[in-house]
Design an enzyme around this catalytic site. Structure first.
Site, PDB file in Angstrom:
ATOM      1  N   VAL A  28       8.130   7.168  -5.597  1.00 44.10           N
ATOM      2  CA  VAL A  28       8.590   7.163  -4.201  1.00 44.10           C
ATOM      3  C   VAL A  28       9.150   5.822  -3.736  1.00 44.10           C
ATOM      4  O   VAL A  28      10.211   5.759  -3.113  1.00 44.10           O
ATOM      5  CB  VAL A  28       7.490   7.613  -3.206  1.00 44.10           C
ATOM      6  CG1 VAL A  28       7.298   9.101  -3.244  1.00 44.10           C
ATOM      7  CG2 VAL A  28       6.178   6.901  -3.449  1.00 44.10           C
TER       8      VAL A  28
ATOM      9  N   GLY B 172      10.100   2.944  -5.548  1.00 47.86           N
ATOM     10  CA  GLY B 172      11.229   2.411  -6.310  1.00 47.86           C
ATOM     11  C   GLY B 172      12.507   3.195  -6.063  1.00 47.86           C
ATOM     12  O   GLY B 172      13.602   2.627  -5.935  1.00 47.86           O
TER      13      GLY B 172
ATOM     14  N   VAL C  80       6.278  -0.414 -10.226  1.00 48.57           N
ATOM     15  CA  VAL C  80       5.388   0.544 -10.890  1.00 48.57           C
ATOM     16  C   VAL C  80       3.962   0.339 -10.387  1.00 48.57           C
ATOM     17  O   VAL C  80       3.689  -0.566  -9.591  1.00 48.57           O
ATOM     18  CB  VAL C  80       5.438   0.413 -12.431  1.00 48.57           C
ATOM     19  CG1 VAL C  80       6.852   0.661 -12.941  1.00 48.57           C
ATOM     20  CG2 VAL C  80       4.921  -0.924 -12.896  1.00 48.57           C
TER      21      VAL C  80
ATOM     22  N   ASN D  14       2.049  -3.542  -5.314  1.00 55.23           N
ATOM     23  CA  ASN D  14       0.931  -4.172  -4.605  1.00 55.23           C
ATOM     24  C   ASN D  14       0.017  -4.900  -5.584  1.00 55.23           C
ATOM     25  O   ASN D  14      -1.120  -4.499  -5.800  1.00 55.23           O
ATOM     26  CB  ASN D  14       0.108  -3.117  -3.876  1.00 55.23           C
ATOM     27  CG  ASN D  14       0.604  -2.908  -2.461  1.00 55.23           C
ATOM     28  OD1 ASN D  14       1.215  -3.800  -1.867  1.00 55.23           O
ATOM     29  ND2 ASN D  14       0.338  -1.738  -1.924  1.00 55.23           N
TER      30      ASN D  14
ATOM     31  N   HIS E 103      -1.730  -8.626   5.182  1.00 57.18           N
ATOM     32  CA  HIS E 103      -1.045  -7.617   6.011  1.00 57.18           C
ATOM     33  C   HIS E 103      -1.787  -6.284   5.905  1.00 57.18           C
ATOM     34  O   HIS E 103      -2.087  -5.638   6.911  1.00 57.18           O
ATOM     35  CB  HIS E 103       0.412  -7.476   5.548  1.00 57.18           C
ATOM     36  CG  HIS E 103       1.090  -6.222   6.026  1.00 57.18           C
ATOM     37  ND1 HIS E 103       0.819  -4.983   5.485  1.00 57.18           N
ATOM     38  CD2 HIS E 103       2.000  -6.005   6.996  1.00 57.18           C
ATOM     39  CE1 HIS E 103       1.531  -4.063   6.119  1.00 57.18           C
ATOM     40  NE2 HIS E 103       2.268  -4.663   7.032  1.00 57.18           N
TER      41      HIS E 103
ATOM     42  N   GLU F 109      -3.904  -4.185   8.640  1.00 59.44           N
ATOM     43  CA  GLU F 109      -3.610  -2.750   8.819  1.00 59.44           C
ATOM     44  C   GLU F 109      -4.918  -1.944   8.835  1.00 59.44           C
ATOM     45  O   GLU F 109      -5.106  -1.065   9.686  1.00 59.44           O
ATOM     46  CB  GLU F 109      -2.697  -2.325   7.668  1.00 59.44           C
ATOM     47  CG  GLU F 109      -2.321  -0.872   7.580  1.00 59.44           C
ATOM     48  CD  GLU F 109      -1.498  -0.620   6.296  1.00 59.44           C
ATOM     49  OE1 GLU F 109      -0.519  -1.360   6.045  1.00 59.44           O
ATOM     50  OE2 GLU F 109      -1.832   0.309   5.541  1.00 59.44           O
ATOM     51  N   TYR F 110      -5.830  -2.262   7.937  1.00 60.95           N
ATOM     52  CA  TYR F 110      -7.140  -1.597   7.927  1.00 60.95           C
ATOM     53  C   TYR F 110      -7.836  -1.795   9.277  1.00 60.95           C
ATOM     54  O   TYR F 110      -8.388  -0.865   9.854  1.00 60.95           O
ATOM     55  CB  TYR F 110      -8.051  -2.196   6.840  1.00 60.95           C
ATOM     56  CG  TYR F 110      -7.970  -1.604   5.462  1.00 60.95           C
ATOM     57  CD1 TYR F 110      -6.765  -1.542   4.765  1.00 60.95           C
ATOM     58  CD2 TYR F 110      -9.115  -1.143   4.808  1.00 60.95           C
ATOM     59  CE1 TYR F 110      -6.707  -1.038   3.478  1.00 60.95           C
ATOM     60  CE2 TYR F 110      -9.067  -0.630   3.519  1.00 60.95           C
ATOM     61  CZ  TYR F 110      -7.861  -0.585   2.854  1.00 60.95           C
ATOM     62  OH  TYR F 110      -7.818  -0.089   1.577  1.00 60.95           O
TER      63      TYR F 110
ATOM     64  N   LYS G 197      -7.283   2.264  -1.387  1.00 60.46           N
ATOM     65  CA  LYS G 197      -6.738   1.968  -2.719  1.00 60.46           C
ATOM     66  C   LYS G 197      -7.052   0.552  -3.162  1.00 60.46           C
ATOM     67  O   LYS G 197      -6.733   0.164  -4.273  1.00 60.46           O
ATOM     68  CB  LYS G 197      -5.235   2.239  -2.761  1.00 60.46           C
ATOM     69  CG  LYS G 197      -4.988   3.732  -2.828  1.00 60.46           C
ATOM     70  CD  LYS G 197      -3.535   4.225  -2.990  1.00 60.46           C
ATOM     71  CE  LYS G 197      -2.463   3.268  -3.355  1.00 60.46           C
ATOM     72  NZ  LYS G 197      -1.121   3.865  -3.201  1.00 60.46           N
TER      73      LYS G 197
ATOM     74  N   ARG H 294     -14.789   2.426   6.272  1.00 59.69           N
ATOM     75  CA  ARG H 294     -14.249   3.442   5.354  1.00 59.69           C
ATOM     76  C   ARG H 294     -15.288   3.787   4.297  1.00 59.69           C
ATOM     77  O   ARG H 294     -15.456   4.953   3.932  1.00 59.69           O
ATOM     78  CB  ARG H 294     -12.968   2.930   4.672  1.00 59.69           C
ATOM     79  CG  ARG H 294     -11.782   2.849   5.586  1.00 59.69           C
ATOM     80  CD  ARG H 294     -10.492   2.738   4.787  1.00 59.69           C
ATOM     81  NE  ARG H 294      -9.372   2.378   5.646  1.00 59.69           N
ATOM     82  CZ  ARG H 294      -8.102   2.338   5.236  1.00 59.69           C
ATOM     83  NH1 ARG H 294      -7.792   2.620   3.972  1.00 59.69           N
ATOM     84  NH2 ARG H 294      -7.139   2.013   6.065  1.00 59.69           N
TER      85      ARG H 294
END
Ligand code: NDP
Length: 477
Positions: free
Chosen positions: A12, A14, A74, A102, A186, A190-191, A261, A288
């Site tokens: 998605v 790349g 990747v 990431n 960042h 976001e979390y 993740k 979480r």
């Protein structure tokens, strides 16, 4: 003609990044381990620009003009190393590998060192904005050697999101792992932002007995003011969504177990290593984790006493406004802490990161994009060496106007038993910063008692120890 830039890894992210390059007029070499993704990209979107597709990595590299610029998109970790290892023998001195996945910043530092010794430039680059950002303009956070930014920068700036004033949301962050570090923080922010929004939703829902669609309206309204942001906007959309199968609000049929993740966890670990209290991000990451501890929650539900009170507030509108202000103030804390962490890493690794630039490149394209980033940008423009975002005059006033509401909301959370860990810990952080004295003095006394760890005095230079197991007189250590 040869391609100006290449992308290998056409899942998605790349795929959309390659399309973004092509749509901006660059000739793009494309490659994927399994050739099918490369063919389908060209089949579906070949008309958007000029693509050169290759089935083998050799052909892919040969289709690039020198110095070659290869974007690797990747899976982070082992797969990234595998692709880099395969590329290296095919590249020449001065070529640039951009890891846009990431990656953990320490991996990036290792890879940069290794590739630099082989005469190659390695640029670990954060890319935020998800699938849509990659296509329409992400926020890009490239690290690596400044030299490589001379040729790479203009290409990345072209495909990056643009802020309202036209500034590209892409800047050279600093050497080696700086780009991936900033992307990691960042994601940590976001979390925190997502958790704070979740707590606001829960308090509104339980406090006012509202339906998700009604709370969607509240968030949509908030999105017209200081809280305007991508995350608030999508929150309203998620809350408004009806489940086709049951006719219920979608949010009510989704399991309340948050996935992760790893970037939140990385941020917290780094915060611990650097000794920077990023309590908002940590609470969000732990929240979480708690949500996913299904067995423990099951065992505790209906067993642990609540002894909870009913919500109590002046009026429905007053409570909504209190929650909005608590969310805003807690959000300022989360960003202040994230910026502290970037500053600490920049000092630790000599990255020389300009904090004001980070706010600038997060204004558009990325998941945490928000109107509020303009205010942060201005804060660092006023004072680049700001010790904490919280002491910038603008934010001092903003939080001053929110703090009473913030206390009421945290108190309501405690009294009613509706957990708001990020709201509560952000307020505790704020109060710790402003405290005249902290109980750390007592902790120093305890440490000196059991471990002779010594302490400093408020009224004299030097380091002291009390002879706790002797006559309890004080000696200079
Ligand atoms: P994935 O993380 O799902 O990775 C899939 C891609 O990796 C495929 O192209 C796959 O090739 C390739 N791949 C996996 N293992 C290997 C290997 N050993 N050798 C060669 N290629 C391999 O793809 P995404 O597009 O979701 O993400 C790409 C990167 O971008 C990741 O690092 C991710 O963390 C990061 N990212 C993702 C975002 C998102 O919203 N999804 C946002 C920002 C960053 P094949 O097709 O042959 O299996």
């Amino acid at each position: 003609a040869l391609a100006q830039i290449g992308v290998t890894g056409l899942a998605v992210m790349g795929r959309n990044l390659a399309r973004n390059f092509a749509r901006n007029g660059f000739t793009v070499a494309v490659h994927n381990r399994s050739a099918q993704k490369m063919h389908s990209l060209i089949e579906d979107h070949g008309d958007e620009g000029t693509f050169i597709g290759s089935e083998s990595l050799e052909e892919f590299v040969a289709s690039l003009e020198t110095p070659r610029k290869v974007v690797v998109m990747v899976q982070a970790g082992g797969p990234t190393d595998a692709v880099i290892d395969a590329l290296v023998p095919l590249l020449d001195q001065g070529d640039i590998i951009v890891d846009a996945g990431n990656a953990l910043y320490t991996d990036t530092m290792r890879r940069e060192k290794d590739l630099a010794s082989k005469g190659l430039h390695f640029v670990g680059s954060g890319v935020s904005g998800g699938e849509e950002g990659a296509l329409l303009g992400p926020s890009i956070m490239p690290g690596g050697p400044a030299e490589s930014y001379v040729t790479l920068g203009p290409i990345l700036e072209k495909i990056a999101a643009k802020a309202e004033d036209g500034t590209p949301c892409c800047v050279h962050i600093g050497p080696d792992g700086a780009g991936h570090f900033v992307k990691m923080v960042h994601n940590g922010i976001e979390y925190a932002d997502m958790q704070l929004i979740g707590e606001a939703y829960d308090l509104l829902r339980q406090g006012l007995d509202l339906e998700p669609a009604e709370i969607a309206d509240i968030f949509a309204e908030w999105n017209q003011g200081d809280l305007e942001s991508f995350l608030i906007e999508i929150t309203a959309e998620v809350l408004r969504q009806t489940d086709a199968r049951t006719g219920k609000a979608l949010v009510d049929v989704i399991k309340d177990e948050a996935g992760q993740k790893g970037t939140g966890r990385w941020t917290v670990k780094s915060g611990l290593d650097l000794g920077v209290p990023i309590t908002g991000i940590a609470e969000a990451t732990f929240a979480r984790a708690i949500s996913s501890q299904v067995a423990q929650r099951q065992a505790a539900r209906g067993v642990l006493a609540g002894d909870a009170q009913e919500f109590a507030f002046e009026s429905r509108d007053a409570f909504i406004e209190d929650v909005r202000l608590a969310l805003y103030a807690s959000k300022v804390v989360a960003y202040a802490q994230g910026f502290d962490q970037i500053r600490a890493a920049s000092d630790e690794y000599d990255w020389d990161i300009a904090l004001g630039d980070m706010a600038k490149i997060w204004r558009e394209g990325c998941i945490i994009r928000a109107r509020f980033l303009d205010r942060i940008t201005e804060a660092f423009e006023r004072d680049a060496a700001l010790s904490s975002l919280l002491v910038d005059p603008y934010f001092v006033d903003e939080v001053a106007g929110s703090v009473a509401a913030w206390r009421r909301v945290v108190a309501q959370s405690a009294l009613t038993g509706v957990p708001a860990p990020a709201f509560a810990s952000s307020l505790a952080y704020y109060d710790s910063l402003r405290a005249e004295r902290l109980p750390a003095a007592l902790i120093q006394g305890q440490r000196d008692f059991f471990g002779a760890h010594t302490y400093k005095r408020v009224d004299a230079e030097g380091t002291f120890h009390t002879l706790w197991s002797g006559d309890r007189s004080e000696v200079e250590a």
